[in-house]
Each structure stands twice: as C-alpha cells, then as structure tokens.
Design a protein around this motif. Structure first.
Motif, PDB file in Angstrom:
ATOM      1  N   UNK A 231       0.820  -1.205   0.000  1.00  0.00           N
ATOM      2  CA  UNK A 231       0.000   0.000   0.000  1.00  0.00           C
ATOM      3  C   UNK A 231       0.860   1.263   0.000  1.00  0.00           C
ATOM      4  N   UNK A 232       2.021   1.194   0.658  1.00  0.00           N
ATOM      5  CA  UNK A 232       2.925   2.350   0.691  1.00  0.00           C
ATOM      6  C   UNK A 232       3.770   2.395  -0.582  1.00  0.00           C
ATOM      7  N   UNK A 233       4.162   1.224  -1.067  1.00  0.00           N
ATOM      8  CA  UNK A 233       5.050   1.151  -2.223  1.00  0.00           C
ATOM      9  C   UNK A 233       4.375   1.642  -3.501  1.00  0.00           C
ATOM     10  N   UNK A 234       3.089   1.350  -3.645  1.00  0.00           N
ATOM     11  CA  UNK A 234       2.410   1.696  -4.887  1.00  0.00           C
ATOM     12  C   UNK A 234       2.407   3.205  -5.172  1.00  0.00           C
ATOM     13  N   UNK A 235       1.977   4.049  -4.235  1.00  0.00           N
ATOM     14  CA  UNK A 235       2.033   5.490  -4.521  1.00  0.00           C
ATOM     15  C   UNK A 235       3.456   6.017  -4.657  1.00  0.00           C
ATOM     16  N   UNK A 236       4.418   5.399  -3.948  1.00  0.00           N
ATOM     17  CA  UNK A 236       5.807   5.831  -4.069  1.00  0.00           C
ATOM     18  C   UNK A 236       6.312   5.622  -5.492  1.00  0.00           C
ATOM     19  N   UNK A 237       6.129   4.415  -6.013  1.00  0.00           N
ATOM     20  CA  UNK A 237       6.603   4.127  -7.362  1.00  0.00           C
ATOM     21  C   UNK A 237       5.857   4.966  -8.404  1.00  0.00           C
ATOM     22  N   UNK A 238       4.564   5.144  -8.180  1.00  0.00           N
ATOM     23  CA  UNK A 238       3.771   5.934  -9.121  1.00  0.00           C
ATOM     24  C   UNK A 238       4.252   7.374  -9.185  1.00  0.00           C
ATOM     25  N   UNK A 239       4.513   7.979  -8.022  1.00  0.00           N
ATOM     26  CA  UNK A 239       4.963   9.372  -7.976  1.00  0.00           C
ATOM     27  C   UNK A 239       6.332   9.542  -8.633  1.00  0.00           C
ATOM     28  N   UNK A 240       7.228   8.601  -8.363  1.00  0.00           N
ATOM     29  CA  UNK A 240       8.569   8.706  -8.940  1.00  0.00           C
ATOM     30  C   UNK A 240       8.505   8.555 -10.457  1.00  0.00           C
ATOM     31  N   UNK A 241       7.682   7.642 -10.934  1.00  0.00           N
ATOM     32  CA  UNK A 241       7.538   7.463 -12.384  1.00  0.00           C
ATOM     33  C   UNK A 241       6.927   8.705 -13.036  1.00  0.00           C
ATOM     34  N   UNK A 242       5.985   9.341 -12.336  1.00  0.00           N
ATOM     35  CA  UNK A 242       5.422  10.576 -12.863  1.00  0.00           C
ATOM     36  C   UNK A 242       6.503  11.647 -12.966  1.00  0.00           C
ATOM     37  N   UNK A 243       7.378  11.684 -11.942  1.00  0.00           N
ATOM     38  CA  UNK A 243       8.465  12.664 -11.938  1.00  0.00           C
ATOM     39  C   UNK A 243       9.421  12.441 -13.101  1.00  0.00           C
ATOM     40  N   UNK A 244       9.684  11.166 -13.435  1.00  0.00           N
ATOM     41  CA  UNK A 244      10.627  10.857 -14.518  1.00  0.00           C
ATOM     42  C   UNK A 244       9.925  10.710 -15.864  1.00  0.00           C
ATOM     43  N   UNK A 245       8.619  11.026 -15.881  1.00  0.00           N
ATOM     44  CA  UNK A 245       7.821  10.916 -17.103  1.00  0.00           C
ATOM     45  C   UNK A 245       7.889   9.508 -17.693  1.00  0.00           C
ATOM     46  N   UNK A 246       7.865   8.516 -16.816  1.00  0.00           N
ATOM     47  CA  UNK A 246       7.828   7.123 -17.227  1.00  0.00           C
ATOM     48  C   UNK A 246       9.178   6.510 -17.531  1.00  0.00           C
ATOM     49  N   UNK A 247      10.250   7.255 -17.348  1.00  0.00           N
ATOM     50  CA  UNK A 247      11.584   6.720 -17.610  1.00  0.00           C
ATOM     51  C   UNK A 247      11.979   5.800 -16.446  1.00  0.00           C
ATOM     52  N   UNK A 248      11.932   4.488 -16.695  1.00  0.00           N
ATOM     53  CA  UNK A 248      12.182   3.519 -15.627  1.00  0.00           C
ATOM     54  C   UNK A 248      13.643   3.492 -15.184  1.00  0.00           C
ATOM     55  N   UNK A 249      14.553   3.782 -16.082  1.00  0.00           N
ATOM     56  CA  UNK A 249      15.966   3.790 -15.720  1.00  0.00           C
ATOM     57  C   UNK A 249      16.246   4.894 -14.711  1.00  0.00           C
ATOM     58  N   UNK A 250      15.726   6.090 -14.971  1.00  0.00           N
ATOM     59  CA  UNK A 250      15.899   7.197 -14.027  1.00  0.00           C
ATOM     60  C   UNK A 250      15.160   6.928 -12.725  1.00  0.00           C
TER      61      UNK A 250
END
Length: 277
Positions: A231-250
């Motif tokens: 439950x905590x991990x899901x919003x964390x990963x989502x927010x970071x991916x939004x920040x990197x515009x979907x760039x998984x490497x970054x």
C-alpha cells in the motif's frame, strides 16, 4: 560505552536543551535538580513517532544504572486486545512470564498505554507507584498527557500518577529529539536519525496506519506486512515514475533499485508500464 550515572540523565539534559521550545511551566520544571544517584523513576514519553520513542527509551536504558539488565520493548497496539493484559503481566496457569517479569533488573517500555483496559491500567498503576520497583518503567503514548487526561482514556489511578509526574520526567516531541541528538554519533548520517528529515513522513504514516493496523490485528488478518508495504510502495513508485515521465531507468536510480527489480515490482503492483514510443 560505560553507562552514565543516573545523577546526570540524558532526559534532564534534553529537557534543558528543549526548554525554550516548551511552555513556561515545562521550562520552569527542567531546572529542578535530577533525582539522587541510584534512585529509579518512571518516565512518560509522548508524541513524535513510535520509532523515536523506542530509540530514546533504549538509549536511556543503555546510559543508566540498569544497562546490565534486559531491555524489553512492547507496543500494546500490536498485541491482540484480549491478550494484552496476559502479555504484560504473564499467566501463572500457563507458567508464562509477562513483559514486566521479563524486564526485572532492567527496563521496560510500555507504548500505547491507552490501549489497556481499566483493570490492567489499575494493576500497572500499582507497579508504577511501588517504592522499589523491580524494573525501570517507561510509559509511552502518541498522545500528549493533557489529551489523555481530558478524554478519560486512563483509569483514575493512572490519571493520578500522570498528573503528579514532574515535568522533567515527561518527555514530549522536542525533548525526545533533544535526547536523540545528545546521544547520536556526530559522524553518523542524518538518514539514520528517526527525528531527521523523514520524521514528518513517519508521523503521517504512523497516524494513518493506527486504525488500519489495529483493525487488522483484531480480525486476525494474515500477511499484514506485505499488504501494508504494498500500500505504501504503490504510490511511491507511481509518484517517482510521474516525476521521470515514465523513464524507468531514471526512476530506478532515484529509488536505489535495479531496473529489473523495479519492473517486477511495477508488474506485481499492477502499475501500468509506459508504452514504448
């Protein structure tokens, strides 16, 4: 490290360091001389996070005259309600010693004291008021003393004990942080400090999870750790991916994860992967 004598406890130093941030009555109380050397006394720790309350209690134990004895930690909210009294006081029929007996000669931290029913609170109050307790007791709660007294969540005996407790024996958020800072290794990184930059997030998460965790424990739910982490991990990963515009490497670099690990976690949590251009 050689334990410090109790005539110069970290709690008193912390109270003095935090006096300017407390109200006038608290500031006046911290100038009171500390207890006589060798005298045991109980403390009430409140506010901040459960992690910080634990670390401060452990530190005070390690630097006090009971350091050679055991340090027993407990958070009542994590115990099933009907078993809390037995866990604390033990069961003679089952020949099972409780936390209080296990801490004999050492220190016991009893966190979330308001989770006890009134009968158990009265029994605990008698131990707190004993002239020569077998162990040092740290009583703790996320709630401030005034709130506990106003809401009637404590029995009359515990209310009386808490009302009579001197200001120097009652450590709130500022004093807890001051104690931590006094004993922390100056060369250590802030990332390991429970009262540091992540403290605000820890407080928010702690408050948000209180009802969820207590309800889960009452119903006997399984896999609680996995469900909460997800439950905590899901919003964390989502927010970071939004920040990197979907760039998984970054995103993996920011999170400190391997790219393949990140991809597996995204798939496991059902987070849509950004389609390739």
């Amino acid at each position: 490290m050689t334990p410090l004598p109790e005539s110069n406890p970290l709690a008193t130093q912390a109270a003095e360091a935090a006096a300017e941030t407390e109200n006038g009555s608290d500031a006046a109380s911290v100038s009171t001389p500390p207890p006589a050397c060798g005298k045991t006394f109980s403390l009430f720790l409140h506010g901040a996070t459960a992690e910080l309350r634990l670390e401060v209690a452990r530190s005070l134990h390690q630097h006090g005259p009971h350091a050679a004895g055991p340090f027993v930690q407990t958070r009542l909210m994590e115990e099933i309600r009907v078993l809390r009294e037995e866990a604390l006081f033990g069961c003679e029929e089952k020949q099972c010693p409780g936390w209080i007996a296990q801490a004999a000669g050492g220190t016991l931290l009893i966190d979330e004291i308001d989770c006890l029913d009134f009968d158990a609170q009265r029994a605990l109050a008698r131990i707190l008021q004993a002239a020569t307790p077998a162990q040092r007791l740290f009583v703790a709660s996320r709630h401030a003393p005034q709130r506990l007294l106003e809401t009637g969540t404590l029995c009359a005996e515990l209310q009386a004990w808490l009302s009579r407790l001197e200001g120097r024996h009652c450590l709130g958020p500022e004093r807890l942080r001051a104690v931590w800072q006094l004993q922390a290794d100056p060369d250590s990184t802030r990332a390991s400090d429970p009262s540091g930059s992540m403290g605000g997030l820890a407080v928010v998460l702690d408050q948000a999870m209180q009802g969820h965790v207590e309800a889960a424990l009452e119903t006997g739910v399984q896999m609680l750790h996995a469900s909460v982490v997800a439950a905590v991990e899901q919003p964390l990963l989502t927010r970071v991916l939004q920040h990197t515009q979907g760039n998984q490497l970054r995103a993996a670099a920011i999170l400190g994860l391997n790219r393949n690990t990140l991809r597996k976690r995204l798939q496991a949590l059902g987070i849509a992967l950004r389609p390739k251009a």
